[in-house]
Scaffold this motif. Structure first.
Motif, PDB file in Angstrom:
ATOM      1  N   LYS A   1      14.192 -40.852  16.806  1.00 22.26           N
ATOM      2  CA  LYS A   1      14.979 -40.838  15.569  1.00 22.26           C
ATOM      3  C   LYS A   1      14.633 -39.615  14.723  1.00 22.26           C
ATOM      4  O   LYS A   1      15.514 -38.942  14.197  1.00 22.26           O
ATOM      5  CB  LYS A   1      14.716 -42.101  14.750  1.00 22.26           C
ATOM      6  N   TRP A   2      13.327 -39.361  14.574  1.00 23.66           N
ATOM      7  CA  TRP A   2      12.873 -38.221  13.790  1.00 23.66           C
ATOM      8  C   TRP A   2      13.410 -36.914  14.381  1.00 23.66           C
ATOM      9  O   TRP A   2      13.933 -36.066  13.659  1.00 23.66           O
ATOM     10  CB  TRP A   2      11.340 -38.191  13.743  1.00 23.66           C
ATOM     11  N   PHE A   3      13.286 -36.784  15.696  1.00 21.97           N
ATOM     12  CA  PHE A   3      13.694 -35.545  16.345  1.00 21.97           C
ATOM     13  C   PHE A   3      15.202 -35.321  16.235  1.00 21.97           C
ATOM     14  O   PHE A   3      15.659 -34.227  15.898  1.00 21.97           O
ATOM     15  CB  PHE A   3      13.257 -35.535  17.813  1.00 21.97           C
ATOM     16  N   ARG A   4      15.978 -36.357  16.514  1.00 19.55           N
ATOM     17  CA  ARG A   4      17.440 -36.212  16.418  1.00 19.55           C
ATOM     18  C   ARG A   4      17.850 -35.838  14.992  1.00 19.55           C
ATOM     19  O   ARG A   4      18.729 -35.013  14.795  1.00 19.55           O
ATOM     20  CB  ARG A   4      18.142 -37.481  16.902  1.00 19.55           C
ATOM     21  N   HIS A   5      17.187 -36.433  14.001  1.00 17.15           N
ATOM     22  CA  HIS A   5      17.480 -36.085  12.607  1.00 17.15           C
ATOM     23  C   HIS A   5      17.117 -34.625  12.334  1.00 17.15           C
ATOM     24  O   HIS A   5      17.875 -33.905  11.669  1.00 17.15           O
ATOM     25  CB  HIS A   5      16.726 -37.009  11.651  1.00 17.15           C
ATOM     26  N   LYS A   6      15.973 -34.190  12.839  1.00 20.20           N
ATOM     27  CA  LYS A   6      15.529 -32.806  12.630  1.00 20.20           C
ATOM     28  C   LYS A   6      16.559 -31.821  13.184  1.00 20.20           C
ATOM     29  O   LYS A   6      16.910 -30.840  12.532  1.00 20.20           O
ATOM     30  CB  LYS A   6      14.176 -32.589  13.301  1.00 20.20           C
ATOM     31  N   VAL A   7      17.068 -32.094  14.374  1.00 17.19           N
ATOM     32  CA  VAL A   7      18.055 -31.207  14.989  1.00 17.19           C
ATOM     33  C   VAL A   7      19.391 -31.314  14.268  1.00 17.19           C
ATOM     34  O   VAL A   7      20.009 -30.301  13.928  1.00 17.19           O
ATOM     35  CB  VAL A   7      18.209 -31.518  16.494  1.00 17.19           C
ATOM     36  N   ASP A   8      19.853 -32.531  14.030  1.00 18.61           N
ATOM     37  CA  ASP A   8      21.154 -32.732  13.386  1.00 18.61           C
ATOM     38  C   ASP A   8      21.189 -32.207  11.956  1.00 18.61           C
ATOM     39  O   ASP A   8      22.207 -31.701  11.505  1.00 18.61           O
ATOM     40  CB  ASP A   8      21.537 -34.218  13.375  1.00 18.61           C
ATOM     41  N   ALA A   9      20.082 -32.352  11.228  1.00 19.26           N
ATOM     42  CA  ALA A   9      20.056 -31.982   9.817  1.00 19.26           C
ATOM     43  C   ALA A   9      19.723 -30.512   9.582  1.00 19.26           C
ATOM     44  O   ALA A   9      19.853 -30.034   8.453  1.00 19.26           O
ATOM     45  CB  ALA A   9      19.031 -32.855   9.079  1.00 19.26           C
ATOM     46  N   ALA A  10      19.315 -29.800  10.612  1.00 15.21           N
ATOM     47  CA  ALA A  10      18.942 -28.391  10.430  1.00 15.21           C
ATOM     48  C   ALA A  10      20.137 -27.608   9.900  1.00 15.21           C
ATOM     49  O   ALA A  10      21.219 -27.637  10.486  1.00 15.21           O
ATOM     50  CB  ALA A  10      18.458 -27.807  11.748  1.00 15.21           C
ATOM     51  N   GLN A  11      19.936 -26.922   8.792  1.00 13.27           N
ATOM     52  CA  GLN A  11      21.005 -26.084   8.256  1.00 13.27           C
ATOM     53  C   GLN A  11      21.344 -24.963   9.236  1.00 13.27           C
ATOM     54  O   GLN A  11      22.487 -24.548   9.341  1.00 13.27           O
ATOM     55  CB  GLN A  11      20.594 -25.503   6.901  1.00 13.27           C
ATOM     56  N   LEU A  12      20.330 -24.476   9.941  1.00 16.53           N
ATOM     57  CA  LEU A  12      20.504 -23.467  10.976  1.00 16.53           C
ATOM     58  C   LEU A  12      19.645 -23.873  12.166  1.00 16.53           C
ATOM     59  O   LEU A  12      18.450 -24.111  12.014  1.00 16.53           O
ATOM     60  CB  LEU A  12      20.076 -22.083  10.476  1.00 16.53           C
ATOM     61  N   LEU A  13      20.257 -23.965  13.328  1.00 11.88           N
ATOM     62  CA  LEU A  13      19.539 -24.278  14.560  1.00 11.88           C
ATOM     63  C   LEU A  13      19.532 -23.031  15.425  1.00 11.88           C
ATOM     64  O   LEU A  13      20.584 -22.428  15.665  1.00 11.88           O
ATOM     65  CB  LEU A  13      20.223 -25.427  15.310  1.00 11.88           C
ATOM     66  N   VAL A  14      18.337 -22.615  15.864  1.00 10.81           N
ATOM     67  CA  VAL A  14      18.208 -21.465  16.747  1.00 10.81           C
ATOM     68  C   VAL A  14      17.682 -21.967  18.087  1.00 10.81           C
ATOM     69  O   VAL A  14      16.578 -22.499  18.167  1.00 10.81           O
ATOM     70  CB  VAL A  14      17.254 -20.393  16.175  1.00 10.81           C
ATOM     71  N   LEU A  15      18.505 -21.831  19.118  1.00 13.67           N
ATOM     72  CA  LEU A  15      18.136 -22.216  20.477  1.00 13.67           C
ATOM     73  C   LEU A  15      17.774 -20.948  21.236  1.00 13.67           C
ATOM     74  O   LEU A  15      18.624 -20.105  21.502  1.00 13.67           O
ATOM     75  CB  LEU A  15      19.292 -22.939  21.165  1.00 13.67           C
ATOM     76  N   ASP A  16      16.508 -20.823  21.574  1.00 13.01           N
ATOM     77  CA  ASP A  16      15.997 -19.620  22.211  1.00 13.01           C
ATOM     78  C   ASP A  16      15.929 -19.800  23.727  1.00 13.01           C
ATOM     79  O   ASP A  16      15.665 -20.899  24.217  1.00 13.01           O
ATOM     80  CB  ASP A  16      14.600 -19.320  21.649  1.00 13.01           C
ATOM     81  N   ASP A  17      16.148 -18.734  24.444  1.00  9.11           N
ATOM     82  CA  ASP A  17      16.012 -18.704  25.911  1.00  9.11           C
ATOM     83  C   ASP A  17      16.875 -19.734  26.628  1.00  9.11           C
ATOM     84  O   ASP A  17      16.442 -20.346  27.610  1.00  9.11           O
ATOM     85  CB  ASP A  17      14.551 -18.888  26.326  1.00  9.11           C
ATOM     86  N   VAL A  18      18.094 -19.925  26.155  1.00  8.65           N
ATOM     87  CA  VAL A  18      19.010 -20.848  26.826  1.00  8.65           C
ATOM     88  C   VAL A  18      19.262 -20.325  28.235  1.00  8.65           C
ATOM     89  O   VAL A  18      19.513 -19.142  28.433  1.00  8.65           O
ATOM     90  CB  VAL A  18      20.325 -20.985  26.033  1.00  8.65           C
ATOM     91  N   GLY A  19      19.167 -21.207  29.197  1.00  9.94           N
ATOM     92  CA  GLY A  19      19.345 -20.850  30.599  1.00  9.94           C
ATOM     93  C   GLY A  19      18.034 -20.790  31.346  1.00  9.94           C
ATOM     94  O   GLY A  19      17.988 -20.955  32.566  1.00  9.94           O
ATOM     95  N   LYS A  20      16.944 -20.582  30.631  1.00 10.88           N
ATOM     96  CA  LYS A  20      15.630 -20.503  31.262  1.00 10.88           C
ATOM     97  C   LYS A  20      15.208 -21.858  31.832  1.00 10.88           C
ATOM     98  O   LYS A  20      14.420 -21.928  32.769  1.00 10.88           O
ATOM     99  CB  LYS A  20      14.599 -20.007  30.242  1.00 10.88           C
ATOM    100  N   GLU A  21      15.761 -22.928  31.270  1.00  9.72           N
ATOM    101  CA  GLU A  21      15.401 -24.282  31.709  1.00  9.72           C
ATOM    102  C   GLU A  21      16.037 -24.641  33.046  1.00  9.72           C
ATOM    103  O   GLU A  21      15.596 -25.570  33.717  1.00  9.72           O
ATOM    104  CB  GLU A  21      15.835 -25.309  30.649  1.00  9.72           C
ATOM    105  N   LEU A  22      17.045 -23.908  33.454  1.00  5.98           N
ATOM    106  CA  LEU A  22      17.782 -24.255  34.662  1.00  5.98           C
ATOM    107  C   LEU A  22      16.968 -23.954  35.915  1.00  5.98           C
ATOM    108  O   LEU A  22      16.364 -22.894  36.043  1.00  5.98           O
ATOM    109  CB  LEU A  22      19.114 -23.510  34.702  1.00  5.98           C
TER     110      LEU A  22
END
Length: 125
Positions: free
Chosen positions: A24-45
């Motif tokens: 719950k805390w984590f989903r709120h942190k992501v959803d409520a972030a005024q700006l979300l920066v996702l770094d290194d997208v694709g590296k997880e694949l």
């Protein structure tokens, strides 16, 4: 603002499956972030322990939600725009490009040169 490597976001999201309070805390942190920066997208694949379909579905859900909320998201990646379409599907790319300005920065990996500079600066006695 919440800055996180995408692989870390996926790992944290999975942790929330077994710990509902954290989830719950984590989903709120992501959803409520005024700006979300996702770094290194694709590296997880293709990384052991990650399900590529999970990564793709999570990206779809994140981008869809943030687009509907009108919240900005910055995505950094070494994946080309064409590979992004192939990997995350046209629907996700369509959402990203609908509300985004895409900057493609080309260049080599600076780390090998930086390492040489650091080694050259060290003195071994």
């Amino acid at each position: 603002t919440y800055f996180t490597p995408y692989a870390s976001l996926l790992a944290s999201y999975k942790t929330g499956w077994s710990d509902s309070e954290y989830g719950k805390w984590f989903r709120h942190k992501v959803d409520a972030a005024q700006l979300l920066v996702l770094d290194d997208v694709g590296k997880e694949l293709g990384v052991k322990g990650f399900n590529d379909n999970f990564a793709v579905q999570t990206m779809d859900t994140l981008i869809r939600s943030r687009t509907q909320q009108g919240r900005p998201t910055i995505i950094t990646s070494n994946v080309t725009p064409d590979d992004m379409v192939d990997t995350y599907r046209i629907a996700v790319w369509s959402l990203i490009s609908e509300t985004s300005t895409i900057f493609e920065v080309k260049g080599g990996d600076y780390r090998p040169q930086k390492r040489l500079q650091l080694i050259g600066a060290r003195r071994i006695w």
